[in-house]
Design an enzyme around this catalytic site. Structure first.
Site, PDB file in Angstrom:
ATOM      1  N   ALA A  90       0.838  -1.209   0.000  1.00 50.26           N
ATOM      2  CA  ALA A  90       0.000   0.000   0.000  1.00 50.26           C
ATOM      3  C   ALA A  90       0.872   1.259   0.000  1.00 50.26           C
ATOM      4  O   ALA A  90       0.686   2.161   0.827  1.00 50.26           O
ATOM      5  CB  ALA A  90      -0.991   0.005   1.151  1.00 50.26           C
ATOM      6  N   HIS A  91       1.836   1.266  -0.866  1.00 50.09           N
ATOM      7  CA  HIS A  91       2.654   2.453  -1.077  1.00 50.09           C
ATOM      8  C   HIS A  91       3.383   2.299  -2.425  1.00 50.09           C
ATOM      9  O   HIS A  91       3.333   1.224  -3.038  1.00 50.09           O
ATOM     10  CB  HIS A  91       3.669   2.647   0.063  1.00 50.09           C
ATOM     11  N   ALA A  92       4.040   3.382  -2.846  1.00 56.91           N
ATOM     12  CA  ALA A  92       4.925   3.326  -4.015  1.00 56.91           C
ATOM     13  C   ALA A  92       6.256   3.933  -3.600  1.00 56.91           C
ATOM     14  O   ALA A  92       6.360   4.583  -2.553  1.00 56.91           O
ATOM     15  CB  ALA A  92       4.317   4.112  -5.177  1.00 56.91           C
TER      16      ALA A  92
END
Ligand code: TYD
Length: 139
Positions: free
Chosen positions: A54-56
């Protein structure tokens, strides 16, 4: 700044030395990995049903190896999503920067080993999906 697509990310083969006593796979820096490895970390003891990611990352390249068990990685480049099923220790996934990722469906006892192109810095993370979309649309 280069705009990456989910289609720039791919599962590839690492060498596998097959043996009746058990198989062996190895990874050589500057040979099997398309970046200099600056960090290794691993996810383990993941509770059933739990999700990670749930991130980049802004700049980081990574290779994720399902050292044990299996899990799914869904990548999203802001336009397209692609889910990769990782279930063989010699078949890791190469991930470009600016990919929103979700890791899910971890089997019991699974371990995800990650090779990264840089050391940890929170500054490289995009943890908010709307901010991610804005950054993607600017590049
Ligand atoms: P995070 O990358 O968000 O985990 P995941 O993508 O697997 O869900 O990292 C979780 C926490 O661990 C966060 O507080 C940052 C910290 N961390 C480090 O301190 N060093 C590292 O090398 C990594 C990958 C994470």
């Amino acid at each position: 700044m280069k705009k990456y697509s989910v289609n720039d990310c791919y599962i590839f083969d690492l060498p596998k030395i097959q043996d009746n006593r058990g198989n062996l796979t190895f990874v050589e820096g500057e040979n099997h990995i398309p970046f200099e490895i600056k960090r290794i970390y691993y996810l383990y003891d993941v509770p059933s049903g739990s999700e990670r990611g749930a991130h980049a990352h802004k700049e980081l390249f990574q290779v994720m190896i399902p050292i044990a068990g299996s899990f799914d990685i869904t990548l999203d480049d802001g336009n397209e999503k692609k889910t990769f099923q990782l279930n063989r220790p010699n078949k890791p996934l190469f991930i470009c920067p600016k990919m929103w990722r979700q890791l899910s469906n971890f089997s019991s006892g699974s371990v995800c080993l990650v090779l990264a192109s840089d050391r940890y810095t929170e500054d490289d993370y995009i943890r908010d999906y709307d901010s991610f979309k804005k950054i993607i649309n600017k590049t």
